[in-house]
Design an enzyme around this catalytic site. Structure first.
Site, PDB file in Angstrom:
ATOM      1  N   HIS A 168     -64.609 -36.790  69.990  1.00  0.00           N
ATOM      2  CA  HIS A 168     -65.477 -36.041  69.082  1.00  0.00           C
ATOM      3  C   HIS A 168     -65.514 -34.598  69.568  1.00  0.00           C
ATOM      4  CE1 HIS A 168     -68.714 -34.653  66.709  1.00  0.00           C
ATOM      5  NE2 HIS A 168     -69.599 -34.634  67.680  1.00  0.00           N
ATOM      6  N   ASN A 209     -67.885 -28.463  65.208  1.00  0.00           N
ATOM      7  CA  ASN A 209     -68.344 -29.850  65.210  1.00  0.00           C
ATOM      8  C   ASN A 209     -68.526 -30.314  63.766  1.00  0.00           C
ATOM      9  OD1 ASN A 209     -69.752 -32.236  65.371  1.00  0.00           O
ATOM     10  ND2 ASN A 209     -71.190 -31.530  66.952  1.00  0.00           N
ATOM     11  N   CYS A 267     -72.629 -38.260  64.560  1.00  0.00           N
ATOM     12  CA  CYS A 267     -71.334 -37.847  65.124  1.00  0.00           C
ATOM     13  C   CYS A 267     -70.504 -39.032  65.610  1.00  0.00           C
ATOM     14  CB  CYS A 267     -71.535 -36.838  66.246  1.00  0.00           C
ATOM     15  SG  CYS A 267     -72.310 -35.332  65.670  1.00  0.00           S
TER      16      CYS A 267
HETATM   17  O1  UT7 Z   1     -72.281 -33.697  68.053  1.00  0.00           O
HETATM   18  C1  UT7 Z   1     -73.397 -34.275  68.606  1.00  0.00           C
HETATM   19  C2  UT7 Z   1     -73.508 -33.929  69.974  1.00  0.00           C
HETATM   20  N1  UT7 Z   1     -73.903 -32.560  70.135  1.00  0.00           N
HETATM   21  C3  UT7 Z   1     -73.563 -31.951  71.215  1.00  0.00           C
HETATM   22  O2  UT7 Z   1     -72.857 -32.564  71.985  1.00  0.00           O
HETATM   23  C4  UT7 Z   1     -74.106 -30.599  71.547  1.00  0.00           C
HETATM   24  C5  UT7 Z   1     -74.442 -30.578  72.996  1.00  0.00           C
HETATM   25  N2  UT7 Z   1     -74.967 -29.315  73.457  1.00  0.00           N
HETATM   26  C6  UT7 Z   1     -74.200 -28.218  73.601  1.00  0.00           C
HETATM   27  O3  UT7 Z   1     -73.051 -28.194  73.235  1.00  0.00           O
HETATM   28  C7  UT7 Z   1     -74.818 -27.026  74.287  1.00  0.00           C
HETATM   29  O4  UT7 Z   1     -76.014 -27.394  74.918  1.00  0.00           O
HETATM   30  C8  UT7 Z   1     -75.079 -25.814  73.356  1.00  0.00           C
HETATM   31  C9  UT7 Z   1     -73.746 -25.200  72.946  1.00  0.00           C
HETATM   32  C10 UT7 Z   1     -75.843 -26.282  72.134  1.00  0.00           C
HETATM   33  C11 UT7 Z   1     -75.879 -24.742  74.085  1.00  0.00           C
HETATM   34  O5  UT7 Z   1     -75.226 -24.345  75.266  1.00  0.00           O
HETATM   35  P1  UT7 Z   1     -76.040 -24.209  76.637  1.00  0.00           P
HETATM   36  O6  UT7 Z   1     -75.086 -23.717  77.622  1.00  0.00           O
HETATM   37  O7  UT7 Z   1     -76.677 -25.549  76.882  1.00  0.00           O
HETATM   38  O8  UT7 Z   1     -77.058 -23.080  76.315  1.00  0.00           O
HETATM   39  P2  UT7 Z   1     -78.683 -23.122  76.320  1.00  0.00           P
HETATM   40  O9  UT7 Z   1     -79.178 -23.969  75.192  1.00  0.00           O
HETATM   41  O10 UT7 Z   1     -79.135 -23.454  77.691  1.00  0.00           O
HETATM   42  O11 UT7 Z   1     -78.994 -21.612  76.043  1.00  0.00           O
HETATM   43  C12 UT7 Z   1     -78.674 -20.573  76.987  1.00  0.00           C
HETATM   44  C13 UT7 Z   1     -79.136 -19.259  76.406  1.00  0.00           C
HETATM   45  C14 UT7 Z   1     -80.578 -19.291  75.884  1.00  0.00           C
HETATM   46  O12 UT7 Z   1     -81.167 -18.045  76.137  1.00  0.00           O
HETATM   47  P3  UT7 Z   1     -82.173 -17.865  77.371  1.00  0.00           P
HETATM   48  O13 UT7 Z   1     -83.297 -18.831  77.103  1.00  0.00           O
HETATM   49  O14 UT7 Z   1     -81.364 -18.209  78.588  1.00  0.00           O
HETATM   50  O15 UT7 Z   1     -82.564 -16.432  77.268  1.00  0.00           O
HETATM   51  C15 UT7 Z   1     -80.393 -19.445  74.404  1.00  0.00           C
HETATM   52  O16 UT7 Z   1     -81.459 -18.914  73.662  1.00  0.00           O
HETATM   53  O17 UT7 Z   1     -78.306 -18.931  75.276  1.00  0.00           O
HETATM   54  C16 UT7 Z   1     -79.139 -18.641  74.146  1.00  0.00           C
HETATM   55  N3  UT7 Z   1     -78.432 -19.007  72.951  1.00  0.00           N
HETATM   56  C17 UT7 Z   1     -77.591 -18.193  72.319  1.00  0.00           C
HETATM   57  N4  UT7 Z   1     -77.196 -16.937  72.564  1.00  0.00           N
HETATM   58  C18 UT7 Z   1     -76.308 -16.383  71.722  1.00  0.00           C
HETATM   59  C19 UT7 Z   1     -78.482 -20.200  72.292  1.00  0.00           C
HETATM   60  N5  UT7 Z   1     -77.676 -20.147  71.222  1.00  0.00           N
HETATM   61  C20 UT7 Z   1     -77.114 -18.916  71.214  1.00  0.00           C
HETATM   62  C21 UT7 Z   1     -76.194 -18.280  70.363  1.00  0.00           C
HETATM   63  N6  UT7 Z   1     -75.820 -17.022  70.652  1.00  0.00           N
HETATM   64  N7  UT7 Z   1     -75.662 -18.882  69.282  1.00  0.00           N
END
Ligand code: UT7
Length: 324
Positions: free
Chosen positions: A251, A281, A115
Site C-alpha cells: 500500500h 495514497n 486502505c
Molecule cells: O493509508 C492509511 C495509512 N496512513 C498512513 O500510513 C499515514 C501515516 N502517517 C504519515 O505518513 C505521516 O505521519 C505524515 C506524512 C502524515 C506526517 O509526517 P510526520 O513526519 O509524522 O509529521 P508530523 O505530523 O509530526 O508533523 C511535523 C510538522 C508539524 O509541525 P510542528 O508541529 O512540528 O510545527 C506539522 O504541523 O510538520 C507540519 N506539517 C506540515 N508542514 C508542511 C504537517 N503537514 C504539513 C504539510 N506541509 N503538508
C-alpha cells in the site's frame, strides 16, 4: 498434488485525467514541495473531475483487466469492490460495475476496509473461488478520496489521490508446490484505534458525507510494526523466506513506511514496487494500481512470488502472497 486455487489472469488500472502537483497545493495551503517530498515521497496525485466517479474509474480499470485476461465481462460471476468512497451509500458500487461490464446475475458487493480494502476483497474472493461459490472474479480497489478531503487541512490534503485498480482471478487446478495462484492471505483489524483515522460523517451519525481526519504520527507508528508482523505470518504460512520474494507490492501511503517495512524484513529496496511518488495514497486502489504498473512495465513476470500488503483505518491490515 493439485489444489483448487485462485490464479491471477489479468490486471488493469485507471487514473483521472487531472494531475495536481505539490506546487499547486502549496498555492492553496501552507505547505511546500520540499516538505511533502521529504516527509512522504509524494510528488503529484491524480484528482477526479466532477464527471469522474469511483464507479467510472472502477469500470475503466475492470475493462482493462478483462482485456489483459482476454475474457468477456459476461464470464465474471463474482465482483468484490473495495472502496471507502462509493458513488452512493447504496447500492454497492460493485453492482454499477457489474451492469457496465455485462456480468449481471453473478455475485457483486463492496468491502469497506479503507486502505486495506483490496487485501480484504482479495482474501474474500480467494475463499469464494476456492470453495466453489464462484469461478471467475473481478477484484477491484477504487477510490475518489478527493471528495472526502478537507482541502484546508495541510496535514491530510497533500497525502491522497484518486484512482482504481482491478484484477481478474480464475479458479484453476494448480500444482501445490510450483503452480500459480494465491498461496496465503492474512487479515487483521484492531478496532481500539478506529478514531485515529476516520471520516467525521456518515448516513447514520451526522447525515453528511464528512471529511477525512487522521492522527498521522500515530498511524505511522502502528503501520511499520503491523505490516512487518503480517508479512512474517504469510511467509511462515507458506514456508517462503523473505529473500525468495521477487516483489513486494505495498500500500502506497508514505515512502518512509515502505522503506521502514522493507528494512525490518531485510528486503532490498529494489524489490519494492513504488508508485507513491506519482499516485500518492489512493487507499484501496493503491495496491492494484501498483501491481498493474509493475505487470505492465514488465517487472512482474509469470512464475514470480509477489507479496501484497496494506494497512489502513480501523485499524485494518493484511498481506497476501501470490505466485504469478
Ligand atoms: O493509508 C492509511 C495509512 N496512513 C498512513 O500510513 C499515514 C501515516 N502517517 C504519515 O505518513 C505521516 O505521519 C505524515 C506524512 C502524515 C506526517 O509526517 P510526520 O513526519 O509524522 O509529521 P508530523 O505530523 O509530526 O508533523 C511535523 C510538522 C508539524 O509541525 P510542528 O508541529 O512540528 O510545527 C506539522 O504541523 O510538520 C507540519 N506539517 C506540515 N508542514 C508542511 C504537517 N503537514 C504539513 C504539510 N506541509 N503538508
Amino acid at each position: 498434488m493439485m489444489a483448487r486455487r485462485a490464479v491471477l489472469i489479468g490486471t488493469g488500472s485507471a487514473l483521472p485525467a487531472r494531475v495536481v502537483t505539490n506546487a499547486e497545493l502549496a498555492a492553496r495551503v501552507d505547505t511546500s514541495d520540499e516538505w511533502i517530498v521529504e516527509r512522504t515521497g509524494i510528488r503529484q496525485r491524480y484528482v477526479a473531475a466532477e464527471d469522474e466517479t469511483t464507479s467510472s474509474l472502477a469500470i475503466a480499470a475492470a475493462r482493462a483487466a478483462l482485456a489483459t485476461a482476454a475474457v468477456e465481462g459476461s464470464s465474471i460471476d463474482l465482483i468484490v469492490l473495495a472502496t471507502a468512497t462509493p458513488d452512493q451509500t447504496f447500492p454497492a458500487t460493485a453492482t454499477i460495475v457489474q451492469d457496465a461490464i455485462g456480468a449481471n446475475g453473478g455475485i457483486a458487493f463492496d468491502v469497506a476496509a479503507v486502505c486495506s480494502g483490496f487485501l480484504y476483497a482479495l482474501g474474500t474472493a480467494d475463499a469464494m473461488l476456492r470453495t466453489g461459490m464462484a469461478s471467475r472474479a473481478l477484484v477491484i480497489g477504487a477510490e475518489t478520496f478527493s471528495r472526502i478531503l478537507d482541502w484546508e487541512d495541510r496535514t491530510t490534503c497533500v497525502l491522497f489521490g484518486d484512482g482504481a485498480g482491478a484484477i481478474v482471478l480464475e479458479a484453476r487446478e494448480s500444482d501445490e508446490a510450483t503452480g500459480p495462484g494465491i498461496l496465503a492471505t492474512r487479515l487483521h483489524a484492531d478496532g481500539a484505534h478506529n478514531q485515529l483515522l476516520y471520516v467525521d460523517g456518515g448516513p447514520s451519525s451526522t447525515g453528511t458525507v464528512g471529511k477525512l481526519r487522521m492522527r498521522g504520527k500515530e498511524v505511522f507508528k502502528h503501520a511499520v510494526t503491523n505490516l512487518s508482523e503480517v508479512l512474517r505470518e504469510v511467509l511462515a504460512d507458506t514456508g517462503v523466506t523473505a529473500d525468495q520474494l521477487d516483489w513486494v507490492v505495498p500500500h502506497q501511503a508514505n515512502q518512509r513506511i515502505l522503506d521502514g517495512t522493507a528494512r525490518k524484513l531485510g528486503l532490498p529496496a529494489d524489490k519494492v514496487v513504488v508508485t507513491v511518488d506519482r499516485h500518492a495514497n489512493t487507499s484501496a486502489a493503491s495496491v492494484p494500481l501498483a501491481l498493474d504498473t509493475a505487470v505492465r512495465d514488465g517487472r512482474i513476470k509469470p512464475g514470480q512470488l509477489v507479496m501484497l500488503e496494506a494497512m489502513g483505518g480501523g485499524f485494518t491490515w493484511g498481506a497476501s502472497l501470490i505466485r504469478i
